[in-house]
Design a protein around this motif. Structure first.
Motif, PDB file in Angstrom:
ATOM      1  N   ASP A 108       0.701   6.413   7.044  1.00 58.70           N
ATOM      2  CA  ASP A 108      -0.361   7.073   6.280  1.00 58.70           C
ATOM      3  C   ASP A 108      -0.201   6.721   4.808  1.00 58.70           C
ATOM      4  N   CYS A 109       0.177   5.475   4.549  1.00 55.85           N
ATOM      5  CA  CYS A 109       0.475   5.010   3.195  1.00 55.85           C
ATOM      6  C   CYS A 109      -0.484   3.867   2.847  1.00 55.85           C
ATOM      7  N   LYS A 110      -1.250   4.061   1.795  1.00 54.17           N
ATOM      8  CA  LYS A 110      -2.232   3.049   1.406  1.00 54.17           C
ATOM      9  C   LYS A 110      -1.552   1.761   0.973  1.00 54.17           C
ATOM     10  N   LEU A 111      -0.416   1.891   0.296  1.00 51.95           N
ATOM     11  CA  LEU A 111       0.329   0.703  -0.128  1.00 51.95           C
ATOM     12  C   LEU A 111       0.805  -0.076   1.087  1.00 51.95           C
ATOM     13  N   GLN A 112       1.331   0.602   2.072  1.00 51.82           N
ATOM     14  CA  GLN A 112       1.792  -0.034   3.303  1.00 51.82           C
ATOM     15  C   GLN A 112       0.636  -0.737   4.005  1.00 51.82           C
ATOM     16  N   GLU A 113      -0.494  -0.057   4.048  1.00 53.92           N
ATOM     17  CA  GLU A 113      -1.687  -0.605   4.704  1.00 53.92           C
ATOM     18  C   GLU A 113      -2.161  -1.889   4.029  1.00 53.92           C
ATOM     19  N   LEU A 114      -2.184  -1.893   2.692  1.00 56.10           N
ATOM     20  CA  LEU A 114      -2.640  -3.081   1.968  1.00 56.10           C
ATOM     21  C   LEU A 114      -1.635  -4.218   2.071  1.00 56.10           C
ATOM     22  N   CYS A 115      -0.352  -3.889   2.049  1.00 55.27           N
ATOM     23  CA  CYS A 115       0.668  -4.932   2.215  1.00 55.27           C
ATOM     24  C   CYS A 115       0.539  -5.609   3.579  1.00 55.27           C
ATOM     25  N   PHE A 116       0.240  -4.824   4.591  1.00 56.49           N
ATOM     26  CA  PHE A 116       0.039  -5.392   5.930  1.00 56.49           C
ATOM     27  C   PHE A 116      -1.202  -6.294   5.942  1.00 56.49           C
ATOM     28  N   GLU A 117      -2.283  -5.794   5.320  1.00 51.73           N
ATOM     29  CA  GLU A 117      -3.530  -6.572   5.304  1.00 51.73           C
ATOM     30  C   GLU A 117      -3.376  -7.892   4.572  1.00 51.73           C
ATOM     31  N   TYR A 118      -2.594  -7.900   3.482  1.00 53.17           N
ATOM     32  CA  TYR A 118      -2.467  -9.106   2.665  1.00 53.17           C
ATOM     33  C   TYR A 118      -1.182  -9.887   2.946  1.00 53.17           C
ATOM     34  N   GLY A 119      -0.457  -9.477   3.984  1.00 55.29           N
ATOM     35  CA  GLY A 119       0.700 -10.250   4.432  1.00 55.29           C
ATOM     36  C   GLY A 119       1.907 -10.199   3.517  1.00 55.29           C
ATOM     37  N   ILE A 120       2.094  -9.090   2.825  1.00 53.53           N
ATOM     38  CA  ILE A 120       3.248  -8.942   1.936  1.00 53.53           C
ATOM     39  C   ILE A 120       4.320  -8.129   2.662  1.00 53.53           C
ATOM     40  N   GLU A 121       5.410  -8.780   3.039  1.00 56.13           N
ATOM     41  CA  GLU A 121       6.471  -8.096   3.771  1.00 56.13           C
ATOM     42  C   GLU A 121       7.585  -7.606   2.846  1.00 56.13           C
ATOM     43  N   ARG A 122       7.844  -8.357   1.779  1.00 61.01           N
ATOM     44  CA  ARG A 122       8.890  -7.980   0.824  1.00 61.01           C
ATOM     45  C   ARG A 122       8.561  -8.635  -0.509  1.00 61.01           C
ATOM     46  N   THR A 123       9.183  -8.146  -1.556  1.00 58.06           N
ATOM     47  CA  THR A 123       8.896  -8.685  -2.879  1.00 58.06           C
ATOM     48  C   THR A 123       9.615 -10.001  -3.119  1.00 58.06           C
ATOM     49  N   THR A 124       9.013 -10.850  -3.923  1.00 57.91           N
ATOM     50  CA  THR A 124       9.671 -12.102  -4.322  1.00 57.91           C
ATOM     51  C   THR A 124      10.287 -11.973  -5.711  1.00 57.91           C
ATOM     52  N   TYR A 125      10.120 -10.761  -6.320  1.00 57.41           N
ATOM     53  CA  TYR A 125      10.666 -10.539  -7.656  1.00 57.41           C
ATOM     54  C   TYR A 125      11.957  -9.723  -7.541  1.00 57.41           C
ATOM     55  N   SER A 126      13.065 -10.397  -7.558  1.00 54.91           N
ATOM     56  CA  SER A 126      14.338  -9.689  -7.474  1.00 54.91           C
ATOM     57  C   SER A 126      14.730  -9.191  -8.863  1.00 54.91           C
ATOM     58  N   GLY A 127      15.491  -8.122  -8.899  1.00 53.65           N
ATOM     59  CA  GLY A 127      15.918  -7.587 -10.183  1.00 53.65           C
ATOM     60  C   GLY A 127      16.166  -6.096 -10.103  1.00 53.65           C
ATOM     61  N   GLU A 128      16.236  -5.485 -11.266  1.00 56.98           N
ATOM     62  CA  GLU A 128      16.574  -4.071 -11.368  1.00 56.98           C
ATOM     63  C   GLU A 128      15.458  -3.200 -10.791  1.00 56.98           C
ATOM     64  N   GLN A 129      15.860  -2.118 -10.134  1.00 57.39           N
ATOM     65  CA  GLN A 129      14.926  -1.101  -9.657  1.00 57.39           C
ATOM     66  C   GLN A 129      15.342   0.256 -10.217  1.00 57.39           C
ATOM     67  N   THR A 130      14.339   1.068 -10.512  1.00 54.03           N
ATOM     68  CA  THR A 130      14.665   2.410 -11.006  1.00 54.03           C
ATOM     69  C   THR A 130      15.266   3.247  -9.890  1.00 54.03           C
ATOM     70  N   GLU A 131      16.181   4.110 -10.261  1.00 52.30           N
ATOM     71  CA  GLU A 131      16.825   5.014  -9.301  1.00 52.30           C
ATOM     72  C   GLU A 131      16.817   6.399  -9.931  1.00 52.30           C
ATOM     73  N   LEU A 132      15.807   7.193  -9.579  1.00 54.73           N
ATOM     74  CA  LEU A 132      15.609   8.504 -10.180  1.00 54.73           C
ATOM     75  C   LEU A 132      15.862   9.599  -9.156  1.00 54.73           C
ATOM     76  N   PRO A 133      16.288  10.773  -9.610  1.00 54.38           N
ATOM     77  CA  PRO A 133      16.563  11.871  -8.660  1.00 54.38           C
ATOM     78  C   PRO A 133      15.288  12.405  -8.011  1.00 54.38           C
ATOM     79  N   ILE A 134      15.406  12.787  -6.758  1.00 56.53           N
ATOM     80  CA  ILE A 134      14.280  13.376  -6.027  1.00 56.53           C
ATOM     81  C   ILE A 134      14.154  14.846  -6.409  1.00 56.53           C
ATOM     82  N   ASP A 135      12.923  15.281  -6.711  1.00 54.30           N
ATOM     83  CA  ASP A 135      12.668  16.682  -7.066  1.00 54.30           C
ATOM     84  C   ASP A 135      12.201  17.418  -5.816  1.00 54.30           C
ATOM     85  N   ASP A 136      13.069  18.255  -5.281  1.00 51.81           N
ATOM     86  CA  ASP A 136      12.764  19.011  -4.067  1.00 51.81           C
ATOM     87  C   ASP A 136      12.623  20.507  -4.369  1.00 51.81           C
ATOM     88  N   SER A 137      12.385  20.828  -5.656  1.00 59.61           N
ATOM     89  CA  SER A 137      12.403  22.223  -6.074  1.00 59.61           C
ATOM     90  C   SER A 137      11.175  22.999  -5.634  1.00 59.61           C
TER      91      SER A 137
END
Length: 562
Positions: A108-137
């Motif tokens: 139920d993810c629009k990003l997932q749906e579009l990646c499937f439609e356009y054939g994007i399985e993984r990123t070709t841009y390697s590098g740093e990713q943000t790592e932020l805490p999950i807010d479950d409050s």
């Protein structure tokens, strides 16, 4: 009208129409991630890129922001366009956790749906990713910023549709993130937990906690129904899995326009499957004093026999029936039919009488019908000024509260008449904190000022009303100074409110229990009607006298005769 070509199809559209809307009008779908209908385009996701040819020049633009022009040739699905969209998705995945199997929005993810439609399985841009805490409050939903694509749909929903402004885009550049003021926990903000931001989210960044119990593909059916809480009458779909309601999804109903409040989204159906719910008839065993399961025939025969015995021994008036204002019209009609035909009396009632009998009596006496004169969408969407009397819709009718905040955002004036410092009072142009129980004196003071200033609508009065001279005589002694003493208010605020209301072209009066639950409740309702008639604000869009009821079928319960 402007003529253009989209994917070889001749299209006519009004000037100012976006290419996205023009394409949709002829059945051409352009993918989006950030776009929200009826809001100014954000243009942040870039997924709706299209090729536009004009005067021999070809350029790429976002369809949600680009407007139609005469002679444009638009291509929405060329290889160049598709490559641009692939690159956008590739970059979005470069800073996006792709643990799709464990994500509550999997399937139920629009990003997932579009990646499937356009054939994007993984990123070709390697590098740093943000790592932020999950807010479950928050009690009802979870925010995982590591799944956010900064489309701003949640922010725009909260600011411009819900009108709350509990969240915003924080920081800049690579450090940008959706967050709360000063990075406090979500639960500690002014968030109403309505969940409209969650429904707007195209990824798994915002998810309802109950989504852990199911996935979209497991839903067997959706059932359109009406929220059982207040009288706003919000429409939504019940999501059913294995013959059990597991969630709700807002529908685009006439009164809620795709919105829900925390009560409708998170507190309206769990009781259906409660273990404490009685699922079949029970008859008490006189020997054991315990309730035992019985058949429907046994239970109905027993009840009917008891009713007949009471009627025979004590008379017809010993029986009465009480209908529920959350039931359907058909059920309520049968209830009053049972009382009138079966019991043989008129001893039938419903909870609307306790709350809004003054509305029924007062409006019926002054206007001929004990109901709202205008729809919710009309009073909040078409008005120049709203007079809110004895009502706190942000708590009692939250979706109406959201629509009032929308109205204020677009420039609608707001007069709050309430002894309490309700939250909407912060947005009011005038807040009249009158003494409880002085509504009639307040209304008489308003009418006194209107007549004194010559702002009454004499054409409407002469053609559509009666008793004006008597009313004029009644209110002549209710000067702002006298009313100020009675109501414990500032006389200048009374004058200002009266003049604002009279001069506004479209101005509804909306009221609730702060008017009706008084010994002078009926007179208070009649006074509201007189105010509207005095300035000709009846029978027109964005006007009228509008009681905001307590339950989802209060009006139906009264109309059915309960």
């Amino acid at each position: 009208m402007v003529k253009l070509t989209i994917d070889g199809i001749q299209v006519e559209a009004e000037k100012g129409t976006s290419i996205l809307h023009a394409a949709e009008s002829v059945g051409i779908e352009v993918p989006t991630l950030c776009y929200i209908k009826d809001l100014l385009p954000d243009g942040s996701c870039r997924m709706c890129m299209v090729e536009i040819e004009s005067r021999g020049r070809i350029k790429m633009e976002t369809a949600c922001t680009a407007q139609v022009a005469e002679g444009l040739v638009v291509t929405t699905n060329s290889e160049k366009v598709r490559n641009a969209r692939r690159n956008i998705l590739d970059m979005l995945l470069s800073n996006h956790k792709t643990d799709c199997f464990s994500c509550p929005s999997n399937g139920d993810c629009k990003l997932q749906e579009l990646c499937f439609e356009y054939g994007i399985e993984r990123t070709t841009y390697s590098g740093e990713q943000t790592e932020l805490p999950i807010d479950d409050s928050n009690k009802f939903f979870t925010y995982n910023p590591n799944l956010c694509i900064l489309c701003h749909r949640c922010v725009n929903t909260c600011h411009k549709i819900v009108g709350r402004g509990a969240i915003d885009t924080m920081e800049r550049g690579f450090d940008s993130a959706i967050g709360t003021p000063f990075h406090i926990d979500w639960a500690d903000t002014n968030c109403e937990s309505c969940g409209n931001c969650v429904q707007a989210c195209p990824t798994g960044a915002l998810t309802m906690k109950r989504r852990k119990n199911y996935r979209k593909y497991q839903i067997d059916k959706k059932v359109l129904t009406t929220c059982p809480h207040c009288a706003t009458g919000c429409q939504y779909y019940l999501l059913v899995k294995d013959n059990k309601i597991v969630d709700v999804e807002a529908a685009d109903g006439p009164s809620n326009k795709g919105l829900l409040c925390v009560k409708g989204r998170s507190g309206s159906f769990d009781f259906v499957h409660s273990g404490d719910r009685i699922k079949y008839p029970l008859i008490k065993n006189k020997e054991t004093e315990e309730f035992e399961r019985a058949t429907w025939d046994e239970a109905l025969d027993l009840v009917a026999t008891k009713f007949l015995d009471i009627k025979k021994n004590y008379g017809t008036d010993a029986l009465a029936g009480f209908a529920c204002s959350r039931s359907t019209n058909e059920d309520i009609y049968m209830m009053q039919k049972l009382v009138r035909c079966g019991f043989g009396n008129n001893n039938v009632d419903n909870c609307a009488r306790v709350w809004h009998s003054p509305s029924v009596a007062g409006l019926a006496m002054t206007l001929g019908s004990g109901a709202m004169t205008n729809t919710i969408a009309d009073t909040t969407g078409e008005s120049d000024l709203i007079m809110l009397v004895g009502s706190n819709p942000e708590e009692a009718h939250p979706v109406i509260g959201m629509q009032i905040r929308q109205a204020v955002q677009r420039g609608c004036k707001l007069i709050v008449v309430d002894p309490r410092d309700i939250d909407l009072a912060k947005k009011a142009d005038v807040h009249i904190k009158l003494k409880p129980g002085t509504n009639v004196a307040f209304a008489n003071g308003i009418m006194h000022v209107i007549i004194e200033e010559g702002l009454q609508d004499l054409d409407f009065i002469n053609s559509r009303t009666e008793g004006y001279e008597e009313l004029k005589e009644i209110v002549k002694d209710y000067t702002p100074e006298r009313v100020a003493e009675i109501c414990n208010i500032d006389p200048d605020d009374l004058r200002k409110a009266a003049i604002m209301y009279a001069k506004a072209d479209k101005a509804p009066i909306m009221y609730c229990l702060g008017v009706t639950e008084h010994s002078t409740g009926t007179e208070g309702v009649m006074s509201m009607s007189n105010m509207a008639m005095l300035v000709g604000k009846l029978g027109r869009e964005g006007c009228g006298v509008n009681p905001i009821r307590g339950q989802n079928n209060v009006q139906g319960a009264c109309d059915m005769g309960a």
